[in-house]
Motif scaffolding. Structure first.
Motif, mmCIF file in Angstrom:
data_model
loop_
_atom_site.group_PDB
_atom_site.id
_atom_site.type_symbol
_atom_site.label_atom_id
_atom_site.label_comp_id
_atom_site.label_asym_id
_atom_site.label_seq_id
_atom_site.Cartn_x
_atom_site.Cartn_y
_atom_site.Cartn_z
ATOM 1 N N ALA A 306 0.827 -1.210 0.000
ATOM 2 C CA ALA A 306 0.000 0.000 0.000
ATOM 3 C C ALA A 306 0.859 1.257 0.000
ATOM 4 O O ALA A 306 0.576 2.229 -0.711
ATOM 5 N N MET A 307 1.934 1.232 0.792
ATOM 6 C CA MET A 307 2.776 2.426 0.883
ATOM 7 C C MET A 307 3.650 2.610 -0.349
ATOM 8 O O MET A 307 4.050 3.739 -0.670
ATOM 9 N N LEU A 308 3.945 1.531 -1.079
ATOM 10 C CA LEU A 308 4.638 1.701 -2.352
ATOM 11 C C LEU A 308 3.754 2.463 -3.334
ATOM 12 O O LEU A 308 4.227 3.341 -4.066
ATOM 13 N N ILE A 309 2.473 2.125 -3.335
ATOM 14 C CA ILE A 309 1.541 2.846 -4.210
ATOM 15 C C ILE A 309 1.354 4.280 -3.717
ATOM 16 O O ILE A 309 1.299 5.220 -4.524
ATOM 17 N N GLN A 310 1.286 4.480 -2.391
ATOM 18 C CA GLN A 310 1.182 5.835 -1.851
ATOM 19 C C GLN A 310 2.417 6.659 -2.217
ATOM 20 O O GLN A 310 2.302 7.844 -2.554
ATOM 21 N N GLY A 312 4.219 6.334 -4.871
ATOM 22 C CA GLY A 312 4.057 6.709 -6.271
ATOM 23 C C GLY A 312 3.081 7.851 -6.459
ATOM 24 O O GLY A 312 3.291 8.735 -7.304
ATOM 25 N N GLN A 313 1.999 7.857 -5.662
ATOM 26 C CA GLN A 313 1.020 8.935 -5.779
ATOM 27 C C GLN A 313 1.584 10.268 -5.287
ATOM 28 O O GLN A 313 1.310 11.324 -5.864
ATOM 29 N N LEU A 314 2.373 10.209 -4.216
ATOM 30 C CA LEU A 314 2.914 11.445 -3.653
ATOM 31 C C LEU A 314 4.101 11.983 -4.449
ATOM 32 O O LEU A 314 4.253 13.197 -4.609
ATOM 33 N N ARG A 315 4.939 11.095 -4.945
ATOM 34 C CA ARG A 315 6.171 11.499 -5.626
ATOM 35 C C ARG A 315 6.034 11.562 -7.143
ATOM 36 O O ARG A 315 6.884 12.120 -7.823
ATOM 37 N N GLY A 316 5.006 10.925 -7.678
ATOM 38 C CA GLY A 316 4.829 10.942 -9.120
ATOM 39 C C GLY A 316 5.647 9.899 -9.848
ATOM 40 O O GLY A 316 5.669 9.851 -11.077
ATOM 41 N N ASN A 317 6.334 9.032 -9.108
ATOM 42 C CA ASN A 317 7.119 7.962 -9.715
ATOM 43 C C ASN A 317 7.410 6.918 -8.645
ATOM 44 O O ASN A 317 7.218 7.161 -7.456
ATOM 45 N N THR A 318 7.873 5.763 -9.072
ATOM 46 C CA THR A 318 8.316 4.718 -8.130
ATOM 47 C C THR A 318 9.753 4.329 -8.436
ATOM 48 O O THR A 318 10.168 3.191 -8.210
ATOM 49 N N LYS A 319 10.503 5.318 -8.969
ATOM 50 C CA LYS A 319 11.897 5.091 -9.348
ATOM 51 C C LYS A 319 11.972 3.837 -10.223
ATOM 52 O O LYS A 319 11.194 3.688 -11.155
ATOM 53 N N ASN A 320 12.884 2.935 -9.912
ATOM 54 C CA ASN A 320 13.029 1.737 -10.745
ATOM 55 C C ASN A 320 12.535 0.478 -10.037
ATOM 56 O O ASN A 320 12.958 -0.639 -10.345
#
Length: 483
Positions: A306-310, A312-320
């Motif tokens: 859940a926090m990985l998706i959060q 992504g929502q807050l930062r605009g990306n999930t890096k690699n």
């Protein structure tokens, strides 16, 4: 009063009070907020704290510690496999920064030794102990650079569990922290039950004393803010001890702690664990503690996925990061650990993106974006699926065919005459008294019967694609006869 430059905010601020421990004779149980015989109260003081998002935010993991306490213990091999999954999921992004291990069994110590030998930077391996001398010896022998130390801080724990005074508890905690500093090990101080603790009467004095030890040792220390019963509240204007904004702000402002040394650890007793963890990020804690699938005591910890998706929502990306591995991890837990994931669990449940409603299926038939949260096939390797039941209608059956067989081009329309034939068969099943969903294999047989040309085309092109979604079980060598 004295005006001083705050080296965290780089602003002049008034230092109003030197907080000292209030060594009370009777415990402060905040009965006006926690009457026990009633549901807890949320009280407001209308003080709004500004959002303060750190330059960097990240996630830590407690699957092998708090998570493992709630299920059958992992084997050494399972711990090593899950650690490998965490490393591959992070993919050297540094978003999953640390994971913590138990040290109390030979099984856990062996797993820690194997995982340490891999030399991975992320997630860094740390440990967890009680604030006891004999426990700290295990940390020294383990060869880690950081350990969590349990420091219960509410009077519920200090008086009723530890049978100590606040002063006695503080002294014991400082003693173990000193041992850590002396041995070059960073202490991560777990302030258990902080959302029922006397913040200014115990928490701030304790943290300030830890700060003094840190300065003397010229070593950092960390604070894990433990919402042990999930009582934290993310709303603005809430009073301590339940206010997450006030707790995080208070530790930064009154204890002069930087964001990278603050970590939130929450539980889901009041269905707020993801929101509360996100609030900790928003109000100044760099780190949130999680476990895979949210496993943990009682209602569980904050789900790592859940926090990985959060993030992504807050930062605009999930890096690699390799988010598609979440699907593999969920399958591993179910197959190898016999852990049952509720099918509608977001992101990892078998049916989190399955729709049965006919009106939704009609929308999906037109464009799957209408009823899918994002491209779950691309990001999580979990393509959208439409389940067929008595309410699906023509649109539901057509949508099932299109999504199940991945017909990006030449999609089947709900007005196709063969769709009507399949619907007639589905209707007859429910007229006979059926109550279960029509399975994928049954529908595949219907397609085989009524639409052999379509299935033959799929079989010819399927070998060019790598679909791992386990519900899609097409026999690529199937030879279909026109029935």
């Amino acid at each position: 009063m004295k005006a001083e430059l705050n080296n965290i905010t780089n602003l002049m601020e008034l230092k109003k009070h030197d907080y000292t421990i209030e060594d009370v004779d009777t415990p402060n149980l905040y009965r006006h907020i926690f009457p026990y015989s009633e549901i807890p109260k949320i009280t407001f003081n209308y003080k709004n704290i500004p959002i303060y998002v750190p330059d960097e935010i990240w996630i830590t993991d407690t699957t092998f510690r708090d998570g493992q306490q709630a299920i059958s213990p992992f084997t050494t091999e399972q711990i090593v496999t899950i650690y490998e999954y965490l490393h591959k999921l992070d993919n050297n992004s540094g978003i999953i920064r640390q994971t913590e291990f138990f040290l109390y069994t030979e099984r856990d110590r062996k797993a820690l030794e194997i995982c340490l030998s891999k030399g991975y930077k992320f997630p860094e391996i740390t440990t967890w102990i009680r604030a006891k001398k004999e426990d700290f010896k295990l940390v020294k022998d383990a060869g880690v650079k950081e350990t969590g130390i349990l420091m219960s801080c509410s009077d519920y724990h200090i008086f009723k569990k530890l049978n100590m005074t606040r002063r006695q508890a503080l002294n014991q905690y400082l003693s173990i922290a000193s041992d850590a500093f002396e041995n070059g090990i960073i202490p991560r101080c777990h302030l258990e039950d902080i959302t029922r603790a006397d913040f200014f009467g115990f928490v701030v004095p304790l943290v300030n004393e830890l700060n003094k030890l840190s300065q003397e040792a010229k070593m950092p220390f960390k604070i894990r803010i433990c919402d042990t019963l999930g009582l934290g509240v993310s709303f603005p204007g809430v009073e301590l001890p339940r206010s997450i904004p006030a707790i995080v702000y208070g530790l930064r402002h009154h204890c002069n702690l930087s964001s990278e040394n603050l970590e939130w650890h929450g539980h889901n007793d009041f269905y707020s664990v993801v929101t509360n963890s996100t609030a900790a990020w928003l109000y100044g804690a760099s780190s949130v503690n999680t476990s895979l699938l949210g496993i943990g005591e009682r209602t569980g910890n904050c789900p790592l996925e859940a926090m990985l998706i959060q993030y992504g929502q807050l930062r605009g990306n999930t890096k690699n990061m390799r988010l598609e591995l979440l699907t593999e991890i969920a399958e591993y837990f179910e197959k190898e650990i016999n852990y049952s994931i509720p099918p509608r669990t977001p992101f990892v449940g078998k049916e989190f993106n399955v729709t049965r409603a006919g009106v939704h299926a009609d929308g999906i038939l037109k464009n799957e974006e209408i009823y899918n949260i994002f491209d779950t096939g691309k990001i999580l390797n979990r393509p959208l699926i439409v389940a067929v039941n008595e309410y699906s209608g023509l649109a539901g059956i057509a949508a099932w065919i299109n999504t199940y067989f991945k017909l990006a081009d030449n999609k089947i329309d709900k007005k196709h005459p063969i769709v009507q034939k399949i619907k007639d068969w589905v209707d007859s099943e429910y007229e006979k008294g059926r109550t279960t969903v029509i399975s994928n294999s049954e529908l595949e047989e219907s397609v085989k019967k009524y639409m052999p040309d379509l299935l033959s085309k799929i079989n010819n092109t399927a070998s060019k694609k790598d679909y791992k979604f386990k519900n899609r079980k097409i026999n690529r060598n199937l030879k279909i006869k026109n029935i």
